[in-house]
Design an enzyme around this catalytic site. Structure first.
Site, mmCIF file in Angstrom:
data_model
loop_
_atom_site.group_PDB
_atom_site.id
_atom_site.type_symbol
_atom_site.label_atom_id
_atom_site.label_comp_id
_atom_site.label_asym_id
_atom_site.label_seq_id
_atom_site.Cartn_x
_atom_site.Cartn_y
_atom_site.Cartn_z
ATOM 1 C CD GLU A 82 5.705 -59.307 29.388
ATOM 2 O OE1 GLU A 82 6.890 -59.589 29.180
ATOM 3 O OE2 GLU A 82 4.753 -59.951 28.919
ATOM 4 C CB CYS A 116 0.982 -62.109 28.670
ATOM 5 S SG CYS A 116 2.237 -61.847 27.419
ATOM 6 C CG HIS A 251 -2.011 -64.225 25.877
ATOM 7 N ND1 HIS A 251 -1.848 -62.863 25.851
ATOM 8 C CD2 HIS A 251 -0.817 -64.757 25.518
ATOM 9 C CE1 HIS A 251 -0.602 -62.589 25.514
ATOM 10 N NE2 HIS A 251 0.047 -63.724 25.305
HETATM 11 N N1 ACO Z 1 1.693 -66.987 3.276
HETATM 12 C C1 ACO Z 1 0.910 -67.516 4.244
HETATM 13 N N2 ACO Z 1 1.420 -68.071 5.384
HETATM 14 C C2 ACO Z 1 2.753 -68.087 5.541
HETATM 15 C C3 ACO Z 1 3.628 -67.566 4.550
HETATM 16 C C4 ACO Z 1 3.033 -66.997 3.381
HETATM 17 N N3 ACO Z 1 3.778 -66.478 2.422
HETATM 18 N N4 ACO Z 1 4.898 -67.735 4.985
HETATM 19 C C5 ACO Z 1 4.824 -68.337 6.196
HETATM 20 N N5 ACO Z 1 3.534 -68.560 6.532
HETATM 21 C C6 ACO Z 1 3.010 -69.159 7.761
HETATM 22 C C7 ACO Z 1 3.773 -70.363 8.282
HETATM 23 O O1 ACO Z 1 3.393 -71.544 7.603
HETATM 24 C C8 ACO Z 1 3.393 -70.352 9.751
HETATM 25 O O2 ACO Z 1 2.095 -70.865 9.929
HETATM 26 P P1 ACO Z 1 1.843 -72.343 10.519
HETATM 27 O O3 ACO Z 1 2.484 -72.370 11.883
HETATM 28 O O4 ACO Z 1 0.369 -72.456 10.589
HETATM 29 O O5 ACO Z 1 2.492 -73.277 9.560
HETATM 30 C C9 ACO Z 1 3.292 -68.853 10.059
HETATM 31 O O6 ACO Z 1 3.164 -68.198 8.798
HETATM 32 C C10 ACO Z 1 4.506 -68.279 10.782
HETATM 33 O O7 ACO Z 1 5.631 -68.668 10.067
HETATM 34 P P2 ACO Z 1 6.892 -69.290 10.838
HETATM 35 O O8 ACO Z 1 7.924 -69.654 9.858
HETATM 36 O O9 ACO Z 1 6.432 -70.295 11.842
HETATM 37 O O10 ACO Z 1 7.336 -67.954 11.581
HETATM 38 P P3 ACO Z 1 8.649 -67.675 12.411
HETATM 39 O O11 ACO Z 1 9.163 -68.927 13.034
HETATM 40 O O12 ACO Z 1 9.553 -66.879 11.578
HETATM 41 O O13 ACO Z 1 8.066 -66.724 13.569
HETATM 42 C C11 ACO Z 1 6.974 -66.788 15.727
HETATM 43 C C12 ACO Z 1 6.819 -66.938 14.214
HETATM 44 C C13 ACO Z 1 7.741 -67.974 16.279
HETATM 45 C C14 ACO Z 1 5.577 -66.755 16.338
HETATM 46 C C15 ACO Z 1 7.724 -65.465 16.048
HETATM 47 O O14 ACO Z 1 7.025 -64.393 15.506
HETATM 48 C C16 ACO Z 1 7.928 -65.245 17.524
HETATM 49 O O15 ACO Z 1 8.854 -65.752 18.113
HETATM 50 N N6 ACO Z 1 7.037 -64.412 18.197
HETATM 51 C C17 ACO Z 1 7.121 -64.112 19.611
HETATM 52 C C18 ACO Z 1 6.745 -65.264 20.519
HETATM 53 C C19 ACO Z 1 5.261 -65.468 20.678
HETATM 54 O O16 ACO Z 1 4.456 -64.626 20.323
HETATM 55 N N7 ACO Z 1 4.863 -66.627 21.275
HETATM 56 C C20 ACO Z 1 3.481 -66.941 21.537
HETATM 57 C C21 ACO Z 1 3.145 -67.250 22.980
HETATM 58 S S1 ACO Z 1 4.067 -66.363 24.167
HETATM 59 C C22 ACO Z 1 3.715 -64.647 24.098
HETATM 60 O O17 ACO Z 1 2.605 -64.218 24.179
HETATM 61 C C23 ACO Z 1 4.833 -63.715 23.929
#
Ligand code: ACO
Length: 457
Positions: A82, A116, A251
């Site tokens: 991609e 992906c 994945h």
């Molecule tokens: N200590 C431990 N854990 C923590 C802490 C901390 N200090 N702070 C946050 N966390 C945890 C959260 O509780 C959450 O876990 P949970 O979901 O089990 O509750 C995790 O860390 C992530 O925190 P979020 O606030 O949910 O993170 P954010 O929304 O800022 O970003 C996300 C995460 C959405 C995955 C972002 O990185 C993203 O958009 N990534 C790209 C998209 C992606 O990978 N999608 C997956 C499928 S598609 C693909 O493959 C591209």
């Protein structure tokens, strides 16, 4: 042809990486968010002198060299990616340079794109070609590669980069089990790349996670239906559960999502079973969840927590070893799940793997997803195809350990240069040869007509 599947596998990842704990400090987020919350240790990345073509050139060259293959023994080559740098010219055509001296131009296959998922589509096509009337007796080569970079912000720590090449043919140590593919496709805008001038995607993180879980439920249900019907024809009446897979790989956008997905598989098993025993065994203490609806659990913390706890030990046995590369290199996009396969093969001996079934879940946003399974051959004797495949991956840990760690400041600087020069014409791309593994292909020049020239370190 019998036992069509994967005969050899090669992984390429970048020489440079950044520590996720350092990135937490630099980004000013709470300590533990990336390392515990996302489950990531390190993230590999490429400077501007590596692009999708150079990544794929490197991984194909390594696969052919390390397995002593003849360039004319390959009759099909497909690329899943991609990472688009040209709207017309396929990465596959660039890879044809490697075949030039051999004179082999009779090679079918071209690029496949959907987030992906392209690598899995290529693997299915290649295995189907070998089983078809078009097959000419030669190998197929499946290449998947991507550079996963996000704009600054909360998605950036889920980047990565790399490439995987797989040799496909008959009498393979890892065979694709026939008739056992569960697929789910639908139209969603969870992650997409509408800005053709930028390397960065548009992403709705939470939606993409929900879509991933939904696709997992659907694919697992379809897969189970198909395997149960095969069993039924053989006179066996039973439900398919996690127990039928010695290993399960996914994945991996980030490792924590995989642990949650594994827990979801147990949830699926639990809800599909008739009168599950909640007094003892694997479902102990889950009685309160007997009446939950799958589609209402995507953001339920209670369900997530309870099933992660119940599946913890099985997760450690069946899936955790496959996350070795993902934790240290990040999301490679199309190669991600095949990097998990490589990790699994690198963590066990041929004897331990022999005879097992590996469940594979592939997901590409937008979306396209499949669950299928690989059957590992029984023969693990020294010199057997399985033993050769497994030992060829034994250097994975040493190679990861020999990379160069770069500070978050430098990492962001390098990504900024990538961003600024992504569309540059008539220039020498930024990046030092010192920051590449020996034998790596790199982008030497983009000329005034936007033609790319590559060299090998
Ligand atoms: N200590 C431990 N854990 C923590 C802490 C901390 N200090 N702070 C946050 N966390 C945890 C959260 O509780 C959450 O876990 P949970 O979901 O089990 O509750 C995790 O860390 C992530 O925190 P979020 O606030 O949910 O993170 P954010 O929304 O800022 O970003 C996300 C995460 C959405 C995955 C972002 O990185 C993203 O958009 N990534 C790209 C998209 C992606 O990978 N999608 C997956 C499928 S598609 C693909 O493959 C591209």
């Amino acid at each position: 042809p019998k036992d069509v599947g994967i005969l050899a596998l090669e992984v390429y990842f970048p020489f440079q990486y950044v520590e996720q704990s350092e990135l937490e400090k630099y980004d000013g987020v709470e300590s533990g968010k990336y390392t515990i919350g996302l489950g990531q240790k390190q993230m590999g990345f490429c400077a501007a002198h590596e692009d999708i073509n150079s990544l794929c050139l490197t991984v194909v060259q390594h696969l052919v060299e390390r397995n002593n293959l003849c360039w004319d023994s390959i009759g099909r080559l497909e690329v899943g990616t991609e990472t688009i740098i040209d709207k017309s010219k396929a990465v596959k055509t660039v890879l044809m340079q490697l075949f030039q001296d051999s004179g082999n131009t009779d090679i079918e296959g071209i690029d496949t794109t959907n987030a992906c998922y392209g690598g899995t589509a290529s693997l299915f096509n290649s295995a189907d070609w070998v089983e078809s009337s078009s097959w000419d007796g030669r190998y197929a080569l499946v290449v998947c590669g991507d550079i996963a970079v996000y704009a600054t912000g909360n998605a950036r720590p889920t980047g990565g980069a790399g490439a995987v090449a797989m040799l496909v043919g008959p009498n393979a140590p890892l065979t694709l089990e026939r008739g056992l593919r569960g697929t789910h496709m639908e139209h969603v805008y969870d992650f997409y790349k509408p800005d053709l001038a930028s390397e960065y995607p548009m992403v709705d993180g939470q939606l993409s996670i929900q879509c991933y879980f939904q696709a997992l439920d659907q694919c697992y249900a379809t897969y189970r239906k198909k395997i149960e019907s095969q069993w039924q024809k053989a006179g066996i009446s039973k439900l398919c559960t996690l127990e039928d897979f010695q290993f399960m790989i996914f994945h991996t956008p980030f490792c924590k999502l995989v642990q949650k997905s594994f827990a979801r598989i147990l949830l699926n098993d639990f809800l599909a079973s008739h009168k599950p025993d909640t007094g003892s065994g694997i479902y102990k203490g889950l009685k309160d969840f007997s009446n939950v609806k799958l589609e209402e659990t995507y953001s339920s913390r209670e369900v997530d927590k309870a099933f992660q706890k119940a599946s913890q030990e099985l997760f450690k046995q069946k899936t955790q070893p496959s996350l070795f590369l993902s934790a240290r290199n990040g999301n490679m996009y199309t190669p991600s799940v095949y990097g998990c396969l490589a990790s699994l093969l690198a963590q066990y001996s041929a004897k331990q793997l022999a005879g097992s079934r590996i469940g594979v879940f592939s997901y590409g946003s937008g979306l396209a997803a499949s669950m299928f399974s690989l059957k590992v051959s029984q023969n693990s004797a020294p010199g057997s195809p399985l033993e050769k495949l497994v030992s060829s991956l034994s250097d994975l840990e040493t190679r990861l350990g020999s990379r160069k760690c770069v500070s978050p400041e430098k990492f962001n600087e390098i990504l900024k240069v990538r961003e600024d020069t992504h569309n540059s014409v008539d220039h020498i791309p930024h990046g030092s040869k010192d920051d590449l593994f020996p034998g790596t292909w790199y982008l030497e020049q983009v000329d005034e007509k936007n033609r790319r020239k590559y060299a090998r370190k």
